[in-house]
Design an enzyme around this catalytic site. Structure first.
Site, PDB file in Angstrom:
ATOM      1  N   ASN A 191      16.516 -16.545  -2.307  1.00 18.62           N
ATOM      2  CA  ASN A 191      15.815 -15.286  -2.021  1.00 18.62           C
ATOM      3  C   ASN A 191      16.610 -14.572  -0.936  1.00 18.62           C
ATOM      4  O   ASN A 191      16.517 -14.909   0.241  1.00 18.62           O
ATOM      5  CB  ASN A 191      14.390 -15.613  -1.554  1.00 18.62           C
ATOM      6  CG  ASN A 191      13.576 -14.363  -1.260  1.00 18.62           C
ATOM      7  OD1 ASN A 191      14.093 -13.237  -1.335  1.00 18.62           O
ATOM      8  ND2 ASN A 191      12.316 -14.541  -0.919  1.00 18.62           N
ATOM      9  N   ARG A 221      15.581 -14.500  -6.731  1.00 20.98           N
ATOM     10  CA  ARG A 221      14.476 -13.535  -6.690  1.00 20.98           C
ATOM     11  C   ARG A 221      15.066 -12.131  -6.516  1.00 20.98           C
ATOM     12  O   ARG A 221      15.873 -11.901  -5.610  1.00 20.98           O
ATOM     13  CB  ARG A 221      13.560 -13.834  -5.508  1.00 20.98           C
ATOM     14  CG  ARG A 221      12.471 -12.807  -5.373  1.00 20.98           C
ATOM     15  CD  ARG A 221      11.959 -12.704  -3.972  1.00 20.98           C
ATOM     16  NE  ARG A 221      11.014 -11.609  -3.876  1.00 20.98           N
ATOM     17  CZ  ARG A 221      10.780 -10.934  -2.771  1.00 20.98           C
ATOM     18  NH1 ARG A 221      11.427 -11.230  -1.663  1.00 20.98           N
ATOM     19  NH2 ARG A 221       9.912  -9.960  -2.760  1.00 20.98           N
ATOM     20  N   HIS A 248       5.305  -8.180  -6.001  1.00 24.44           N
ATOM     21  CA  HIS A 248       4.646  -9.496  -5.953  1.00 24.44           C
ATOM     22  C   HIS A 248       4.337 -10.018  -7.361  1.00 24.44           C
ATOM     23  O   HIS A 248       3.445 -10.858  -7.533  1.00 24.44           O
ATOM     24  CB  HIS A 248       3.285  -9.447  -5.220  1.00 24.44           C
ATOM     25  CG  HIS A 248       3.360  -9.258  -3.751  1.00 24.44           C
ATOM     26  ND1 HIS A 248       2.420  -8.516  -3.055  1.00 24.44           N
ATOM     27  CD2 HIS A 248       4.241  -9.716  -2.832  1.00 24.44           C
ATOM     28  CE1 HIS A 248       2.729  -8.530  -1.769  1.00 24.44           C
ATOM     29  NE2 HIS A 248       3.829  -9.245  -1.603  1.00 24.44           N
ATOM     30  N   GLY A 283      -0.707 -10.916   2.370  1.00 22.37           N
ATOM     31  CA  GLY A 283       0.203 -11.518   3.352  1.00 22.37           C
ATOM     32  C   GLY A 283       0.641 -10.428   4.322  1.00 22.37           C
ATOM     33  O   GLY A 283      -0.137  -9.523   4.608  1.00 22.37           O
ATOM     34  N   ARG A 342       2.544  -1.825   7.297  1.00 20.05           N
ATOM     35  CA  ARG A 342       2.596  -0.721   6.313  1.00 20.05           C
ATOM     36  C   ARG A 342       1.219  -0.095   6.157  1.00 20.05           C
ATOM     37  O   ARG A 342       0.215  -0.804   6.141  1.00 20.05           O
ATOM     38  CB  ARG A 342       3.050  -1.254   4.946  1.00 20.05           C
ATOM     39  CG  ARG A 342       4.495  -1.681   4.918  1.00 20.05           C
ATOM     40  CD  ARG A 342       4.855  -2.319   3.595  1.00 20.05           C
ATOM     41  NE  ARG A 342       5.383  -3.655   3.795  1.00 20.05           N
ATOM     42  CZ  ARG A 342       5.544  -4.562   2.830  1.00 20.05           C
ATOM     43  NH1 ARG A 342       5.212  -4.276   1.595  1.00 20.05           N
ATOM     44  NH2 ARG A 342       6.022  -5.753   3.116  1.00 20.05           N
ATOM     45  N   ARG A 372      -3.694 -13.353  12.348  1.00 17.79           N
ATOM     46  CA  ARG A 372      -4.314 -14.303  13.301  1.00 17.79           C
ATOM     47  C   ARG A 372      -4.639 -13.601  14.616  1.00 17.79           C
ATOM     48  O   ARG A 372      -5.717 -13.792  15.184  1.00 17.79           O
ATOM     49  CB  ARG A 372      -3.378 -15.494  13.537  1.00 17.79           C
ATOM     50  CG  ARG A 372      -3.403 -16.473  12.384  1.00 17.79           C
ATOM     51  CD  ARG A 372      -2.235 -17.402  12.423  1.00 17.79           C
ATOM     52  NE  ARG A 372      -0.994 -16.685  12.111  1.00 17.79           N
ATOM     53  CZ  ARG A 372       0.104 -17.256  11.651  1.00 17.79           C
ATOM     54  NH1 ARG A 372       0.134 -18.546  11.472  1.00 17.79           N
ATOM     55  NH2 ARG A 372       1.173 -16.557  11.365  1.00 17.79           N
ATOM     56  N   GLY A 405      -4.757 -14.488   2.337  1.00 17.87           N
ATOM     57  CA  GLY A 405      -5.689 -14.875   1.261  1.00 17.87           C
ATOM     58  C   GLY A 405      -5.970 -16.366   1.251  1.00 17.87           C
ATOM     59  O   GLY A 405      -7.098 -16.798   1.002  1.00 17.87           O
ATOM     60  N   GLU A 458       6.098 -18.815  -5.342  1.00 18.20           N
ATOM     61  CA  GLU A 458       7.028 -17.990  -6.114  1.00 18.20           C
ATOM     62  C   GLU A 458       8.322 -18.740  -6.425  1.00 18.20           C
ATOM     63  O   GLU A 458       8.883 -18.590  -7.506  1.00 18.20           O
ATOM     64  CB  GLU A 458       7.335 -16.707  -5.339  1.00 18.20           C
ATOM     65  CG  GLU A 458       6.124 -15.781  -5.294  1.00 18.20           C
ATOM     66  CD  GLU A 458       6.200 -14.750  -4.187  1.00 18.20           C
ATOM     67  OE1 GLU A 458       6.724 -13.671  -4.434  1.00 18.20           O
ATOM     68  OE2 GLU A 458       5.740 -15.037  -3.068  1.00 18.20           O
TER      69      GLU A 458
END
Ligand code: ADP
Length: 399
Positions: A7, A90, A180, A210, A241, A285, A333, A385
């Site tokens: 990746n 990826r 995703h 995430g 974002r 968190r 999640g 993934e």
């Protein structure tokens, strides 16, 4: 059979070496700070670790180091790269060209590079990494590319088109692509398996939450709509974002600050979301901790995310004319009972009821969290993934 999964980003190259006989990870690591100075961190399944500063002027030197740490020294897991059957990469943006994984050829690398305008942060880096990998690994080792966008290519035009002049779709390929996709494909099929059902018979809303978050409607195993758009900026509030905002607010803020398009893009991608709304942090968190201590803006950021997800569940239930299951995956999640509870509370009309005790007790593992009476099943499904890229790679080279 061993598959190396890669990746690559503009300054990093993450990798996992997976033994496909039992799908276990033999080693994983990250070549970081490419083009700056360079650092590698490497870990093997049996606990051997290697950390070192290196010189990585380009992705090629990073690849050479990766080969070195996999094959030599105390932290080696193989004797030679010949033991690796294939490399799976990826790739973020495949646009309308790639609707499934494919074998790497020089033409495919050029096509991926050619899509860099649609994914400026990622695709050129992927092409650099693909060329570096081709130069470093044995010529006989096949390489496969797996695209984040491919799963979403089944969306109908009514879902992926924007209300802009059609000519700009034809000329500039401006449309919703979604991201995703590898994760949504992995978790929706893992959920069908866990429920003991055929995916063809299920209507699923998949919530990947995430640092970047996207919600996808999966009907019969196929994506029919998704919340990320032309880029991974659209949809729900994320770490930094903004998610969807009225386009007029964008032009208004840009003119107030005197931002260029690039500066406005930075503002929406790096300074917004949890960070911008709360002023506390981009990390969930920290947001949950601050919210518990009474920080109003952190509470607001949490509530905004949960409310937006609720609306996506509602609209995707409408899009699919029903919903059998909602799933949560990704760092938030899988781990944040607070966000899951905020999303699921107040959705009893939709047939969603979760067991708060099970929800609070569960982190990062496959678990049904809805009550036995809940009409819609709610699940936590850990994503993987890299494993799906390895499976896709194996499938393609076996053909
Ligand atoms: P990325 O999108 O970069 O892959 P991840 O899927 O790893 O990100 O998700 C990162 C997010 O998950 C962060 O906001 C982080 O706070 C959150 N997260 C991770 N672990 C926990 C946890 N135990 N409780 C709550 N949130 C968590």
């Amino acid at each position: 059979m061993l598959i190396l999964v890669v990746n690559a980003g503009s300054s990093s190259l993450k990798y996992q070496l997976i033994n496909m006989d039992d799908e276990s990870v033999l080693a994983k690591g990250n070549c970081d700070r490419i083009g700056i100075d360079g650092h590698i961190s490497h870990k093997t399944a049996d606990g051997r670790a290697f950390d070192a500063d290196c010189t990585f002027p380009t992705h090629t030197e990073a690849f050479e180091k990766l080969v070195e740490v996999l094959t030599t020294g105390d932290h080696a897991v193989i004797k030679s790269m010949d033991e690796i059957s294939a490399v799976g990469h990826r790739i973020v943006q495949g646009a309308e060209i790639f609707d499934r994984p494919c074998l790497v050829t020089p033409e495919v690398i050029d096509q991926i590079d050619g899509l860099a305008e649609l994914a400026p942060v990622h695709n050129h880096a992927h092409a650099l990494a693909l060329r570096a990998c081709t130069a470093v690994i044995p010529a006989t080792t096949p390489q496969v590319v797996v695209f984040d966008t491919a799963f979403h290519q089944t969306m109908p035009p009514k879902a992926y088109m924007f209300g802009l002049p059609y000519e700009d779709y034809e000329k500039y390929h401006v449309r919703k692509y979604g991201f995703h996709g590898t994760s949504h494909r992995f978790v929706s099929s893992a959920l069908a398996e866990a429920m003991g059902k055929n995916i063809e018979d299920l209507k699923i809303v998949s919530c990947h939450l995430g640092n970047g978050s996207s919600i996808t409607a999966v009907n019969g195993g196929k994506c029919v709509d998704t919340s990320m758009g032309f880029t991974p900026l659209d949809g729900v509030l994320m770490g930094t974002r903004c998610g969807a905002v009225d386009p007029s607010a964008v032009t208004f803020v840009a003119s107030k600050h005197g931002f260029t398009p690039d500066e406005m893009s930075q503002y929406m991608n790096k300074k917004s979301g949890f960070l911008g709304v709360s002023g506390v942090s981009s990390d969930n968190r920290d947001i949950q901790e601050a919210a518990k201590q009474g920080n109003k803006r952190a509470q607001l950021a949490s509530e905004m995310l949960a409310y937006e997800i609720q609306k996506y569940i509602g609209s995707y239930t409408a899009a699919m004319n029903g919903v059998d299951a909602v799933l949560f995956t990704g760092g938030i999640g899988e781990n944040s009972a607070e966000i899951r509870e905020l999303v699921c509370s107040g959705m009893s009309w939709f047939g969603i009821e979760i067991d708060n005790e099970i929800n609070n007790a569960t982190r990062g593992k496959l678990q049904k969290i809805s009550t036995p009476d809940s009409k819609v099943e709610v699940w936590i499904v850990p994503t993987n993934e890299e494993l799906l890229i390895a499976r896709d790679t194996l499938e393609l080279i076996s053909k």
